[in-house]
Motif scaffolding. Sequence first.
Motif, PDB file in Angstrom:
ATOM      1  N   LYS A   1      -4.792 118.736  -6.371  1.00  0.00           N
ATOM      2  CA  LYS A   1      -3.524 118.244  -5.829  1.00  0.00           C
ATOM      3  C   LYS A   1      -3.522 118.307  -4.303  1.00  0.00           C
ATOM      4  CE  LYS A   1       1.435 118.622  -6.169  1.00  0.00           C
ATOM      5  NZ  LYS A   1       2.597 119.447  -6.428  1.00  0.00           N
ATOM      6  N   ALA A   2      -3.976 119.419  -3.749  1.00  0.00           N
ATOM      7  CA  ALA A   2      -4.011 119.561  -2.290  1.00  0.00           C
ATOM      8  C   ALA A   2      -4.964 118.545  -1.664  1.00  0.00           C
ATOM      9  CB  ALA A   2      -4.397 120.989  -1.915  1.00  0.00           C
ATOM     10  N   ALA A   3      -6.111 118.309  -2.312  1.00  0.00           N
ATOM     11  CA  ALA A   3      -7.071 117.325  -1.800  1.00  0.00           C
ATOM     12  C   ALA A   3      -6.511 115.909  -1.905  1.00  0.00           C
ATOM     13  CB  ALA A   3      -8.396 117.434  -2.549  1.00  0.00           C
ATOM     14  N   ALA A   4      -5.869 115.590  -3.023  1.00  0.00           N
ATOM     15  CA  ALA A   4      -5.299 114.249  -3.225  1.00  0.00           C
ATOM     16  C   ALA A   4      -4.205 113.952  -2.204  1.00  0.00           C
ATOM     17  CB  ALA A   4      -4.741 114.129  -4.643  1.00  0.00           C
ATOM     18  N   GLU A   5      -3.493 114.980  -1.779  1.00  0.00           N
ATOM     19  CA  GLU A   5      -2.430 114.802  -0.779  1.00  0.00           C
ATOM     20  C   GLU A   5      -2.967 114.868   0.645  1.00  0.00           C
ATOM     21  OE1 GLU A   5       0.795 117.503  -1.626  1.00  0.00           O
ATOM     22  OE2 GLU A   5       0.984 116.759  -3.694  1.00  0.00           O
ATOM     23  N   GLY A   6      -4.269 115.031   0.793  1.00  0.00           N
ATOM     24  CA  GLY A   6      -4.875 115.057   2.124  1.00  0.00           C
ATOM     25  C   GLY A   6      -4.604 116.328   2.893  1.00  0.00           C
ATOM     26  N   LEU A   7      -4.214 117.402   2.205  1.00  0.00           N
ATOM     27  CA  LEU A   7      -3.887 118.658   2.878  1.00  0.00           C
ATOM     28  C   LEU A   7      -5.094 119.564   3.054  1.00  0.00           C
ATOM     29  CD1 LEU A   7      -0.507 119.351   1.073  1.00  0.00           C
ATOM     30  CD2 LEU A   7      -0.839 118.507   3.414  1.00  0.00           C
ATOM     31  N   ILE A   8      -6.112 119.365   2.202  1.00  0.00           N
ATOM     32  CA  ILE A   8      -7.358 120.115   2.340  1.00  0.00           C
ATOM     33  C   ILE A   8      -8.524 119.137   2.238  1.00  0.00           C
ATOM     34  CG2 ILE A   8      -6.399 122.258   1.381  1.00  0.00           C
ATOM     35  CD1 ILE A   8      -8.096 121.629  -1.193  1.00  0.00           C
ATOM     36  N   ARG A   9      -9.691 119.590   2.649  1.00  0.00           N
ATOM     37  CA  ARG A   9     -10.899 118.773   2.554  1.00  0.00           C
ATOM     38  C   ARG A   9     -11.120 118.353   1.113  1.00  0.00           C
ATOM     39  NH1 ARG A   9     -15.405 122.289   5.611  1.00  0.00           N
ATOM     40  NH2 ARG A   9     -16.616 121.004   4.206  1.00  0.00           N
ATOM     41  N   ASP A  10     -11.644 117.161   0.945  1.00  0.00           N
ATOM     42  CA  ASP A  10     -11.900 116.686  -0.416  1.00  0.00           C
ATOM     43  C   ASP A  10     -13.363 116.830  -0.821  1.00  0.00           C
ATOM     44  OD1 ASP A  10     -13.078 114.687   1.063  1.00  0.00           O
ATOM     45  OD2 ASP A  10     -11.826 113.074   0.271  1.00  0.00           O
ATOM     46  N   ASP A  11     -14.174 117.457   0.036  1.00  0.00           N
ATOM     47  CA  ASP A  11     -15.588 117.624  -0.293  1.00  0.00           C
ATOM     48  C   ASP A  11     -15.903 119.005  -0.875  1.00  0.00           C
ATOM     49  OD1 ASP A  11     -15.136 118.996   2.075  1.00  0.00           O
ATOM     50  OD2 ASP A  11     -17.058 118.452   2.966  1.00  0.00           O
ATOM     51  N   MET A  12     -14.879 119.803  -1.123  1.00  0.00           N
ATOM     52  CA  MET A  12     -15.069 121.123  -1.741  1.00  0.00           C
ATOM     53  C   MET A  12     -14.772 121.017  -3.224  1.00  0.00           C
ATOM     54  SD  MET A  12     -15.987 123.208   0.656  1.00  0.00           S
ATOM     55  CE  MET A  12     -15.749 124.808  -0.039  1.00  0.00           C
ATOM     56  N   GLU A  13     -15.634 121.593  -4.026  1.00  0.00           N
ATOM     57  CA  GLU A  13     -15.430 121.601  -5.467  1.00  0.00           C
ATOM     58  C   GLU A  13     -14.809 122.926  -5.891  1.00  0.00           C
ATOM     59  OE1 GLU A  13     -19.075 120.692  -7.454  1.00  0.00           O
ATOM     60  OE2 GLU A  13     -19.339 118.817  -6.358  1.00  0.00           O
ATOM     61  N   THR A  14     -14.228 122.922  -7.060  1.00  0.00           N
ATOM     62  CA  THR A  14     -13.619 124.144  -7.584  1.00  0.00           C
ATOM     63  C   THR A  14     -14.650 125.257  -7.687  1.00  0.00           C
ATOM     64  OG1 THR A  14     -11.970 122.865  -8.768  1.00  0.00           O
ATOM     65  CG2 THR A  14     -12.341 125.101  -9.545  1.00  0.00           C
ATOM     66  N   SER A  15     -15.863 124.927  -8.089  1.00  0.00           N
ATOM     67  CA  SER A  15     -16.904 125.958  -8.204  1.00  0.00           C
ATOM     68  C   SER A  15     -17.205 126.592  -6.845  1.00  0.00           C
ATOM     69  CB  SER A  15     -18.175 125.389  -8.840  1.00  0.00           C
ATOM     70  OG  SER A  15     -18.670 124.319  -8.087  1.00  0.00           O
ATOM     71  N   ASP A  16     -17.122 125.801  -5.758  1.00  0.00           N
ATOM     72  CA  ASP A  16     -17.327 126.357  -4.413  1.00  0.00           C
ATOM     73  C   ASP A  16     -16.253 127.407  -4.098  1.00  0.00           C
ATOM     74  OD1 ASP A  16     -19.448 124.546  -4.007  1.00  0.00           O
ATOM     75  OD2 ASP A  16     -18.085 123.030  -3.186  1.00  0.00           O
ATOM     76  N   LEU A  17     -15.019 127.068  -4.418  1.00  0.00           N
ATOM     77  CA  LEU A  17     -13.925 128.013  -4.161  1.00  0.00           C
ATOM     78  C   LEU A  17     -14.054 129.260  -5.026  1.00  0.00           C
ATOM     79  CD1 LEU A  17     -10.835 125.644  -3.801  1.00  0.00           C
ATOM     80  CD2 LEU A  17     -12.107 126.825  -2.011  1.00  0.00           C
TER      81      LEU A  17
END
Length: 194
Positions: free
Chosen positions: A143-159
Motif C-alpha cells: 500500500k505504501a509503495a502503491a501510494e508512492g510513499l516508499i520505494r517500490d524496489d524493496m520486497e517484503t522479504s528484504d524488510l
Amino acid sequence: MSAAEPIKPSPRPRADALRNREKLLEVAAAAFSANGVATSLDDIAKQAGVGIGTLYRHFPSREHLVEAVYRRELESLAAAAETLAARHPADVALEEWMRRFVSYIAAKRGMAASLKVLMSSNSGLFADGASRIREALESLRAKAAAEGLIRDDMETSDLLHALSGIYSMPDLPDWRDRCHRLIGLLMDGLRTRR
C-alpha cells in the motif's frame, strides 16, 4: 430401541474465566519479555490477580502458557496491520507496525528456549505464524509503495530480513531504544523524497 437423548450444547466459558485467561496472557507476555520464561508461574498468577490453580486450569503446563502467549502476540501483530492501515497514512502505518514488531520480537526473545521445544513438536504453529507476519507486512508495504510513499524496489522479504536482524542485537538495557532508532533509519531509507 430407546429414544436418543438430546445433545446438550457445550457450555460457554464464563465471562470471568475469559477475563482471567486474558489477564494471565497479558501478564505472562510482559513477564516473559522482561525476564524470560523462567519467570515464576506463581508470580504471574499473583500479578494477574488469580490463584495458581486458575492459571493451571487455563494452562496445564508452562509450555501451554508459552504457546498461548506466542499465539496471542502473533495474532495481535497480524491484526494490527489492518487497524493501522485504516488509521494512518500508509508509510506511517508501516513504520508503526514495524515498531510493534519490536515488541513481538522482545516477547519471542524471552521465550526463545521454550519456543525451540515447541517448534520441534508443533512446527505448523511457526509456519502459520511466519506466513501471517509476511502477509501483514506485505499488505502495508504494498500500500505504501502503491501510494508512492516508499520505494517500490524493496520486497517484503528484504524488510523481513532487516527486521529479523533486530533479533540478533545484544540484549542490553537500551535494546528497545536502539531497535526503534534502527526502524527510524530503515524508514528514512524507504521513504521517497518529495
